[in-house]
Design a protein around this motif. Structure first.
Motif, short mmCIF file in Angstrom:
data_model
loop_
_atom_site.label_atom_id
_atom_site.label_comp_id
_atom_site.label_asym_id
_atom_site.label_seq_id
_atom_site.Cartn_x
_atom_site.Cartn_y
_atom_site.Cartn_z
N ARG A 98 3.89 -8.83 11.24
CA ARG A 98 3.15 -10.07 10.61
C ARG A 98 1.97 -9.29 9.80
N ALA A 99 2.45 -7.93 8.90
CA ALA A 99 1.69 -7.41 8.23
C ALA A 99 2.31 -6.87 7.05
N VAL A 100 1.69 -6.59 6.18
CA VAL A 100 2.30 -6.03 4.85
C VAL A 100 1.66 -4.72 4.50
N LYS A 101 2.30 -3.58 4.15
CA LYS A 101 1.59 -2.34 3.75
C LYS A 101 1.57 -2.36 2.32
N LEU A 102 0.50 -2.42 1.57
CA LEU A 102 0.48 -2.16 0.14
C LEU A 102 -0.27 -0.79 -0.28
N TYR A 103 -0.08 -0.75 -1.58
CA TYR A 103 -0.28 0.93 -1.93
C TYR A 103 -1.52 0.86 -3.32
N GLY A 104 -2.54 1.39 -3.04
CA GLY A 104 -3.55 1.66 -3.91
C GLY A 104 -3.51 2.71 -4.57
N ASP A 105 -3.76 4.15 -4.27
CA ASP A 105 -3.74 5.14 -4.77
C ASP A 105 -2.96 6.13 -4.16
N GLY A 106 -3.00 7.25 -4.72
CA GLY A 106 -2.32 8.53 -3.96
C GLY A 106 -3.41 9.37 -3.03
N ALA A 107 -2.90 10.65 -2.56
CA ALA A 107 -3.59 11.34 -1.72
C ALA A 107 -4.72 12.55 -2.52
N LEU A 108 -5.50 12.96 -1.48
CA LEU A 108 -6.64 13.89 -2.23
C LEU A 108 -6.22 15.27 -2.47
N GLY A 109 -5.30 15.79 -1.53
CA GLY A 109 -4.88 16.98 -1.93
C GLY A 109 -3.85 17.17 -2.86
N SER A 110 -3.25 16.23 -3.35
CA SER A 110 -2.76 16.53 -4.73
C SER A 110 -3.41 15.66 -5.84
N ARG A 111 -4.52 15.48 -5.61
CA ARG A 111 -5.43 15.00 -6.57
C ARG A 111 -5.04 13.60 -7.21
N GLY A 112 -4.40 12.95 -6.41
CA GLY A 112 -4.01 11.73 -6.68
C GLY A 112 -4.70 10.45 -6.29
N GLN B 241 -1.13 -10.07 7.47
CA GLN B 241 -2.38 -9.16 7.42
C GLN B 241 -2.14 -8.29 6.06
N ALA B 242 -2.81 -8.07 5.30
CA ALA B 242 -2.75 -6.93 4.22
C ALA B 242 -3.41 -5.67 4.52
N ASN B 243 -2.78 -4.75 4.65
CA ASN B 243 -3.00 -3.40 5.00
C ASN B 243 -3.02 -2.65 3.78
N VAL B 244 -4.05 -2.08 3.12
CA VAL B 244 -3.79 -1.60 1.86
C VAL B 244 -4.21 -0.13 1.95
N HIS B 245 -3.12 0.69 1.54
CA HIS B 245 -3.40 2.25 1.34
C HIS B 245 -4.60 2.27 0.25
N ALA B 246 -5.92 3.01 0.61
CA ALA B 246 -6.84 3.42 -0.13
C ALA B 246 -7.47 4.82 0.29
#
Length: 549
Positions: free
Chosen positions: A297-311, A348-353
């Motif tokens: 019942r949820a969707v994984k959405l994608y905002g940005d990258g990761a800190l270690g790779s400066r993304g 449910q909107a679960n956003v990578h940020a």
């Protein structure tokens, strides 16, 4: 390793062998009440037919004289742990590939690849994960040179520990068609040397050049990886996982395995927004399960990258790379459309940020796209919420956005976060205490296989803000520490809240599923520095034992 079929058989056998009511006395029991307050008890009674808790307390045995009471021998029982952000298939595949976690240099990582390649001549591709250049003496990204020396006849593809960068040998670059003339894709970057030649490291969306040509595992290999992951998770006391971003093929496989009664733990699955057929899943509606073994019942959405790779997308330049502010891996208008479709479908909107710019961007969209009722009822989540402007933290509470945070990221990142951000921006970094104090429940997790799946590492990091060598002394940004009760709640009741399951999971209260684990040591009676060393003796799901050490 116990296979999935063996685990399933054990469930069926134990169901018939045990009395309907089974109780334990002489235990150190811990759970939560409806307000999230810690409850202690010395006796626990479960109904093995319904799989629910019947009672808990200090003097309940006399009320149930016909139950099969057992001496708990002073062991500790706590609710089954919930990992609120992991990748089940990735964990299983990781267990079957080159393990690069903990390598202290590029040379050591290459030696591990060489050893693995020699042992597996049948593999067309050599794949692995876990390298982290921040831990290496030179603190620099690797290149193709050393990899080519040990494996040149087959392609090699090695994911960075955070999964937002990859390291390829020349054969892999050749097969992917990556040359000096290749363009950086939107939201991605090909690292290059002074002559402009690819070095072998691809950041964020540039990884798609390789992923597009990787051989797809067949169904038998996928199930084998899932079996390995299920077994590993149950051995760690994890009875439920929020699987963060699954494709349509895996979603359908989960449905089939559930129909075959072949899923031995609870899965709260987030559909990946990258699925080309996402809208058809949204149109189909929420996939529920009366036994809570598979819920979609949820969707994984994608905002940005990761800190270690400066993304990670930052509001200001990286302190250690001027004029660079990270990457948005989803074009903003597309992210807006995906979030709107998810919210309107009642998912449910679960956003990578991770970065402060990404977190602000997503908060702005929640505010613009959703009504107050949709925000309150949706329990929409920010996955990671690592670097947040102090001005934006109160907006999580106001907008009913739940922070889904992984404590081990702070102790893994502490050696480089200051370099990337500078001290001023650390005021809103990994800010668990600030979120809890304002009343935001934290969904705890590990982000395995980025980190190890062991939840006691997360409990230890939450309470001490230290690594497993108990460094730094006093903890890193110690003002953000949690109490053990708060940390445990993030891996149980509050994680269940983040999946709309707090009435059924996470508290070990009467009427809820009897998911619990047995520990030799009492986490509330040992030094906080020892929490990461705790081991699970038994894992129980719905009143049935599914793991024993």
């Amino acid at each position: 390793m116990r296979s999935l079929s063996i685990i399933t058989a054990a469930l069926l056998i134990s169901a018939s062998a045990l009395a309907q009511q089974v109780g334990w006395n002489n235990i150190h029991g811990y759970g939560f009440d409806s307000q999230g307050q810690l409850v202690q008890f010395q006796q626990l009674l479960v109904d093995t037919e319904t799989g629910k808790v019947l009672a808990r307390g200090n003097a309940i045995q006399s009320d149930y004289p016909d139950a099969n009471w057992q001496d708990g021998q002073g062991k500790t029982i706590i609710p089954g742990l919930i990992d609120g952000h992991g990748h089940i298939l990735g964990l299983g595949q990781n267990l079957m590939r080159v393990e690069l976690r903990g390598s202290q240099s590029e040379q050591e990582a290459v030696e591990r690849v060489a050893e693995f390649a020699a042992k597996h001549p049948e593999q067309q591709w050599i794949q692995g994960r876990g390298w982290n250049q921040v831990l290496w003496d030179n603190n620099e990204f690797p290149s193709t040179a050393l990899l080519d020396e040990v494996v040149s006849d087959r392609p090699v593809w090695l994911s960075r520990i955070d999964g937002h960068a990859g390291w390829a040998n020349s054969k892999a670059l050749e097969l992917a068609g990556i040359t000096k003339d290749s363009l950086d894709p939107p939201g991605g970057r090909i690292l290059r040397d002074e002559q402009g030649n690819p070095t072998g490291v691809l950041l964020n969306n540039a990884r798609q050049y390789i992923s597009a040509i990787l051989p797809e595992p067949n169904e038998a290999e996928t199930i084998q990886a899932l079996e390995a992951a299920f077994t590993e998770l149950l051995s760690l006391g994890i009875t439920s996982v929020h699987d963060a971003g699954i494709d349509s093929e895996l979603a359908r496989l989960y449905q089939r395995l559930r129909a075959e009664n072949a899923i031995p733990l609870r899965i709260y699955a987030m559909l990946s927004a990258r699925n080309p057929d996402l809208q058809s899943w949204l149109d189909q509606g929420i996939i529920d399960d009366e036994h809570d073994l598979l819920l979609i019942r949820a969707v994984k959405l994608y905002g940005d990258g990761a800190l270690g790779s400066r993304g990670a997308a930052l509001l200001s330049d990286y302190s250690d790379q001027p004029e660079h502010r990270g990457l948005l891996v989803t074009e903003p208008d597309r992210l807006t459309a995906q979030m709107q479709a998810t919210i309107e479908a009642g998912f449910q909107a679960n956003v990578h940020a991770i970065g402060d710019r990404a977190n602000r961007m997503v908060l702005d969209r929640f505010e613009q796209l959703a009504s107050p009722e949709q925000l309150q009822q949706g329990r929409h989540r920010m996955e990671h919420a690592q670097i947040v402007s102090p001005d934006d933290i109160p907006r999580f509470k106001a907008l009913h956005v739940v922070p889904s945070m992984q404590a081990v990221h702070a102790t893994s990142d502490k050696n480089m976060a200051g370099d990337r951000l500078g001290m001023a921006r650390l005021r809103g970094a990994y800010a668990w205490r600030t979120f809890v104090d304002q009343g935001s429940p934290i969904v705890g997790g590990s982000d395995f296989p980025v980190e190890l799946a062991n939840p006691f590492h997360g409990l230890h990091a939450s309470v001490t803000r230290q690594d497993q060598q108990n460094q730094p002394v006093g903890g890193w940004l110690p003002e953000q520490r949690l109490s053990l009760t708060e940390a445990l709640r993030s891996f149980t009741r509050d994680a269940a809240y983040g999946a709309f399951q707090e009435e059924r999971l996470g508290s070990l209260a009467p009427g809820m599923w009897a998911d619990f684990i047995v520990l030799e040591q009492n986490p509330f009676a040992i030094e906080a520095e020892q929490l990461w060393q705790l081991e699970v003796l038994q894992t129980w799901l719905a009143g049935q034992q599914v793991f024993s050490r």
